[in-house]
Design a protein around this motif. Structure first.
Motif: not given
Length: 109
Positions: A16, A18, A28, A32, A44, A47-50
């Motif tokens: 992630r 974060s 983060a 993004r 995606w 429920n997170h972008w990685k």
């Protein structure tokens, strides 16, 4: 700029944004922005972008170890300063630690 490797790589798992920021990379929010401008490949997931840590490293390389001597010198200076400083009440010390940690994680260096 080298092309990013495929996103499926067991030796370099997806993280992630974060998590990357906690490891000392830019925030983060900055990651993004890099995803949006296309310079950081990401997926995606849940429920997170990685993204892959190696792709973040490609954009924001770490400083080389030649700076370790400077860091050791800085630590020694800080110890000398702390040894001669008056005592700090616990609440003030806690606020100082929080402020230092906030500044340390928000820098994009």
């Amino acid at each position: 700029m080298a092309a990013p490797a495929p996103l499926i790589d067991p030796t370099d798992p997806l993280r992630r944004f974060s998590e990357c920021a906690e490891l000392g990379y830019p925030s983060a929010f900055t990651l993004r922005r890099r995803r949006k401008d296309g310079s950081l490949p990401a997926v995606w997931c849940g429920n997170h972008w990685k993204c892959r840590l190696s792709d973040v490293e490609r954009l924001y390389p770490r400083q080389d170890s030649a700076d370790d001597a400077d860091l050791d010198e800085l630590r020694a200076w800080a110890r000398r300063q702390a040894a001669t400083a008056p005592p700090i009440p616990s609440p003030a010390a806690a606020r100082m630690v929080v402020e230092i940690l906030r500044r340390g994680t928000s820098r994009a260096s």
